[in-house]
Design an enzyme around this catalytic site. Sequence first.
Site, PDB file in Angstrom:
ATOM      1  N   TYR A  53      35.636  -5.589   6.740  1.00 47.26           N
ATOM      2  CA  TYR A  53      36.481  -4.967   5.776  1.00 47.26           C
ATOM      3  C   TYR A  53      35.995  -5.378   4.387  1.00 47.26           C
ATOM      4  O   TYR A  53      35.660  -6.647   4.268  1.00 47.26           O
ATOM      5  CB  TYR A  53      37.694  -5.336   6.083  1.00 47.26           C
ATOM      6  CG  TYR A  53      38.737  -4.259   6.578  1.00 47.26           C
ATOM      7  CD1 TYR A  53      38.624  -2.923   5.786  1.00 47.26           C
ATOM      8  CD2 TYR A  53      39.139  -4.149   7.737  1.00 47.26           C
ATOM      9  CE1 TYR A  53      39.341  -1.851   6.286  1.00 47.26           C
ATOM     10  CE2 TYR A  53      40.150  -3.062   8.110  1.00 47.26           C
ATOM     11  CZ  TYR A  53      39.996  -1.855   7.429  1.00 47.26           C
ATOM     12  OH  TYR A  53      40.889  -0.943   7.961  1.00 47.26           O
ATOM     13  N   GLU A  55      37.262  -3.974   0.838  1.00 45.12           N
ATOM     14  CA  GLU A  55      37.951  -3.163  -0.134  1.00 45.12           C
ATOM     15  C   GLU A  55      37.418  -3.802  -1.763  1.00 45.12           C
ATOM     16  O   GLU A  55      37.309  -4.999  -1.502  1.00 45.12           O
ATOM     17  CB  GLU A  55      39.368  -3.244  -0.123  1.00 45.12           C
ATOM     18  CG  GLU A  55      39.853  -2.231   0.868  1.00 45.12           C
ATOM     19  CD  GLU A  55      40.196  -3.086   2.119  1.00 45.12           C
ATOM     20  OE1 GLU A  55      39.713  -3.732   2.556  1.00 45.12           O
ATOM     21  OE2 GLU A  55      41.154  -2.506   2.828  1.00 45.12           O
ATOM     22  N   ASP A 198      27.965  19.593  -6.980  1.00 45.18           N
ATOM     23  CA  ASP A 198      27.828  19.172  -5.986  1.00 45.18           C
ATOM     24  C   ASP A 198      26.479  19.758  -5.230  1.00 45.18           C
ATOM     25  O   ASP A 198      26.429  20.910  -4.870  1.00 45.18           O
ATOM     26  CB  ASP A 198      29.144  19.938  -5.299  1.00 45.18           C
ATOM     27  CG  ASP A 198      29.224  19.630  -3.731  1.00 45.18           C
ATOM     28  OD1 ASP A 198      28.112  19.032  -3.128  1.00 45.18           O
ATOM     29  OD2 ASP A 198      30.291  20.071  -3.198  1.00 45.18           O
ATOM     30  N   THR A 224      26.821  15.039  -0.207  1.00 46.20           N
ATOM     31  CA  THR A 224      26.573  14.380   1.222  1.00 46.20           C
ATOM     32  C   THR A 224      25.363  13.541   1.353  1.00 46.20           C
ATOM     33  O   THR A 224      24.385  14.026   0.464  1.00 46.20           O
ATOM     34  CB  THR A 224      26.991  15.297   2.178  1.00 46.20           C
ATOM     35  OG1 THR A 224      26.185  16.395   1.900  1.00 46.20           O
ATOM     36  CG2 THR A 224      28.461  15.711   2.115  1.00 46.20           C
ATOM     37  N   LYS A 227      22.680  16.068   4.869  1.00 45.00           N
ATOM     38  CA  LYS A 227      21.983  17.361   4.966  1.00 45.00           C
ATOM     39  C   LYS A 227      20.604  17.206   4.795  1.00 45.00           C
ATOM     40  O   LYS A 227      19.761  16.533   5.723  1.00 45.00           O
ATOM     41  CB  LYS A 227      22.769  18.297   4.096  1.00 45.00           C
ATOM     42  CG  LYS A 227      24.320  18.457   4.264  1.00 45.00           C
ATOM     43  CD  LYS A 227      24.945  19.389   3.553  1.00 45.00           C
ATOM     44  CE  LYS A 227      26.278  19.590   3.893  1.00 45.00           C
ATOM     45  NZ  LYS A 227      27.423  18.853   3.291  1.00 45.00           N
ATOM     46  N   ARG A 233      26.191  10.328   8.145  1.00 47.23           N
ATOM     47  CA  ARG A 233      27.268  11.154   7.368  1.00 47.23           C
ATOM     48  C   ARG A 233      28.107  10.267   6.498  1.00 47.23           C
ATOM     49  O   ARG A 233      28.777   9.389   6.826  1.00 47.23           O
ATOM     50  CB  ARG A 233      27.995  11.514   8.670  1.00 47.23           C
ATOM     51  CG  ARG A 233      27.394  12.506   9.671  1.00 47.23           C
ATOM     52  CD  ARG A 233      28.665  13.224  10.577  1.00 47.23           C
ATOM     53  NE  ARG A 233      29.084  14.142   9.946  1.00 47.23           N
ATOM     54  CZ  ARG A 233      28.673  15.535   9.925  1.00 47.23           C
ATOM     55  NH1 ARG A 233      27.571  15.758  10.680  1.00 47.23           N
ATOM     56  NH2 ARG A 233      29.256  16.435   9.097  1.00 47.23           N
TER      57      ARG A 233
HETATM   58  N1  DSN Z   1      30.492  21.845   6.383  1.00 49.72           N
HETATM   59  C1  DSN Z   1      29.383  22.043   5.254  1.00 49.72           C
HETATM   60  C2  DSN Z   1      28.429  22.890   5.362  1.00 49.72           C
HETATM   61  O1  DSN Z   1      27.991  23.241   6.688  1.00 49.72           O
HETATM   62  O2  DSN Z   1      27.683  23.432   4.598  1.00 49.72           O
HETATM   63  C3  DSN Z   1      30.030  22.077   3.980  1.00 49.72           C
HETATM   64  O3  DSN Z   1      30.947  21.118   3.865  1.00 49.72           O
END
Ligand code: DSN
Length: 445
Positions: A53, A55, A198, A224, A227, A233
């Site tokens: 932990y 924080e 984003d 994120t 991707k 993740r």
């Molecule tokens: N779920 C994501 C996507 O597949 O693009 C977006 O948050």
Amino acid sequence: MNRKKLKETDAEIFKTIREELKRQEYGLEMIPSENFVSRAVMEAMGSVMTNKYSEGYPGKRYYGGNEFIDIAENIAIERVKKLFNVAHANVQPYSGSPANAAVYLALCKPHEVIMGQSLPDGGHLTHGWKTSFSGLFFNAIQYHVKTDGYIDFEEARSLAREHKPKLIWVGASAYVRSFPFREMAEIADEVGAYLVADIAHVAGLIVGGAHPSASEHAHIITTTTHKTLRGPRGALIMVTEKGLRKDPELAEKIDKAVFPGFQGGPHDHTIAAIAVALQEADSPEFKEYAHQVVANAKALAQELMDNGLKLVSGGTDNHLILADLTPIQKGHGVFAQEALEAAGITVNKNTIPQDPSSPFYPSGIRIGTPALTTRGMKEEEMKQIGKWMAAAINETAKYKLPEEKEERKELLKKFKNEIKRNKTLKQIKKDVKELCKRFPLYAKK
Ligand code: DSN
């Protein structure tokens, strides 16, 4: 302490993970937001960092014992700043939606005006869609794309002038063209709004030089990490030099919004794995990868069109293709997704701009090349896959979606039973498996 391996301690979960591994190994993963992490990233994810932990932030933790957690988080932060050319980075958001929520918390009061790209036009739920917290707690204005698939700047500009949003989003989940960071920055600057890019979908392409960067144009960037960036993740929030010029306190505001504003203890195992992924992305091999992702998407798009499929915007600039299935029928996405799955090809049904159907029965499918490119596939394989996809979708053409809800359910049940036995799809699935064996993933060659 239980020191047994998973196989010995929980056979059920062990078997399920094995099955998922086989599905990934022998199928074509073509959801554009998915990818395959390296063993090194997985090793960091599965490490003892998960036990802690912490924080707070490096050097300012609430609990003791954070000497090594601080080192890992500082490494991750420095790698983000270098790779994305930003002034400040927060690496703690649990995922993309919490990152975006923290940005709202840092910048906006409830019911203030925000503006983002509409969901059916490719935008993300958290950019102001009516069923998301972002549409419920803020006065959300939505801009759209034109019939050619490009963002409608005239509409965006006139909405911004009329409604004076505090925050404008640029970035989306189903947009096949390059994101117009410069043009959207002009609109945001004109009305004094914060521009938040984003870049979740294209982060890896930006780092690899295969997509323009947002760092000169946006005040804040969220992404994120799982991707095109090919990490675990997780998510990042970055503040740019431009952001600090607009508001010198922006970095503190973001950090406070993430913790204690929105989250508790960060996921330290994820942060360590993000650092590993960022080091991997800072390499000539990753640049080559990013460019190949785009080359593959272009080759696949061309093959799909040559085989009679209609694509939104007539092609792609990035890793993502959106097939418009309305020439077969409106709401056909579900049929295509299921038939492709039966053929060993995973995509997702998706709305298309001005979709004549609904998000439950959208008229398109979204297709991407990041994961296949990680396996080493190139244009030649894309051409073969394009032919298989068109042939699989062709098998669905005779199924007509009824208007009545109950009739729809019945027809889909019948359809799913029939496609399981469909000989063409079974043959494609076998061929897909053979192709996958030539491009091993986690299995040894
Ligand atoms: N779920 C994501 C996507 O597949 O693009 C977006 O948050």
